[in-house]
Motif scaffolding. Structure first.
Motif, PDB file in Angstrom:
ATOM      1  N   CYS A 163       1.972  -4.368   5.785  1.00  0.00           N
ATOM      2  CA  CYS A 163       2.069  -4.207   6.448  1.00  0.00           C
ATOM      3  C   CYS A 163       1.248  -4.974   6.845  1.00  0.00           C
ATOM      4  CB  CYS A 163       1.500  -2.889   6.933  1.00  0.00           C
ATOM      5  SG  CYS A 163       0.226  -2.902   5.961  1.00  0.00           S
ATOM      6  N   CYS A 192      -2.663  -5.450   4.837  1.00  0.00           N
ATOM      7  CA  CYS A 192      -2.324  -5.456   3.633  1.00  0.00           C
ATOM      8  C   CYS A 192      -1.817  -7.490   3.361  1.00  0.00           C
ATOM      9  CB  CYS A 192      -1.117  -5.166   2.990  1.00  0.00           C
ATOM     10  SG  CYS A 192      -1.153  -3.421   2.622  1.00  0.00           S
ATOM     11  N   CYS A 202       0.479  -1.408  -0.158  1.00  0.00           N
ATOM     12  CA  CYS A 202      -0.180   0.407   0.195  1.00  0.00           C
ATOM     13  C   CYS A 202       0.921   1.149  -0.470  1.00  0.00           C
ATOM     14  CB  CYS A 202      -1.474  -0.080   1.046  1.00  0.00           C
ATOM     15  SG  CYS A 202       0.311   0.094   2.718  1.00  0.00           S
TER      16      CYS A 202
HETATM   17 ZN    ZN Z   1       0.116  -2.452   3.640  1.00  0.00          ZN
END
Ligand code: ZN
Ligand code: ZN
Ligand code: ZN
Length: 137
Positions: free
Chosen positions: A132, A135, A99
């Motif tokens: 992360c 995600c 992201c």
């Molecule tokens: Zn992410």
């Protein structure tokens, strides 16, 4: 007093409309933003003025710059105890490759290393690349 006014006051900075504008924008954003994103969010503000405001914030312990090598420098809000002379929030940053968000890992410390004799370290920054929690499948 608004939160932005309180922060400026606490760090001993004069309250100006431009500083309030930039700070309010940083407060509403969930992730650190760079100059480009701020300029998009504040179309009526001049780029140089935004840059100078970020520099002042950075010098006064309001934001810390996150250097990331290949993208522009992003700025994240500091925790309350940073001062003009010292940034105390020396935490690693996580750069999500999915992201593209940059996240302050405030609960972690940048590990202290034993540098070879004769090396004077002036600044340490740590950016971790990965995926992360949001995600992950
Ligand atoms: Zn992410
Ligand atoms: Zn700081
Ligand atoms: Zn940070």
């Amino acid at each position: 007093m608004s939160e932005s006014e309180r922060i400026l006051d606490q760090k001993g900075l004069r309250i100006t409309p431009m500083r309030l504008l930039v700070l309010e924008q940083l407060l509403v954003q969930e992730t650190p933003s760079g100059l480009n994103a701020l300029q998009t969010a504040l179309p009526r503000a001049d780029r140089t003025t935004i840059y100078r405001t970020l520099k002042t914030f950075s010098e006064n312990g309001i934001v810390h710059p996150i250097e990331n090598g290949n993208t522009e420098v992003k700025y994240a809000l500091c925790r309350a105890f940073c001062t003009a002379s010292e940034h105390l929030d020396k935490h690693p940053h996580f750069h999500c490759q999915t992201c593209q968000r940059i996240i302050c890992l405030e609960a972690l410390d940048v590990p202290a290393l034993d540098y070879p004799n004769g090396y004077l370290v002036q600044e340490v920054s740590m950016t971790v690349k990965g995926i992360c929690a949001q995600c992950q499948p």
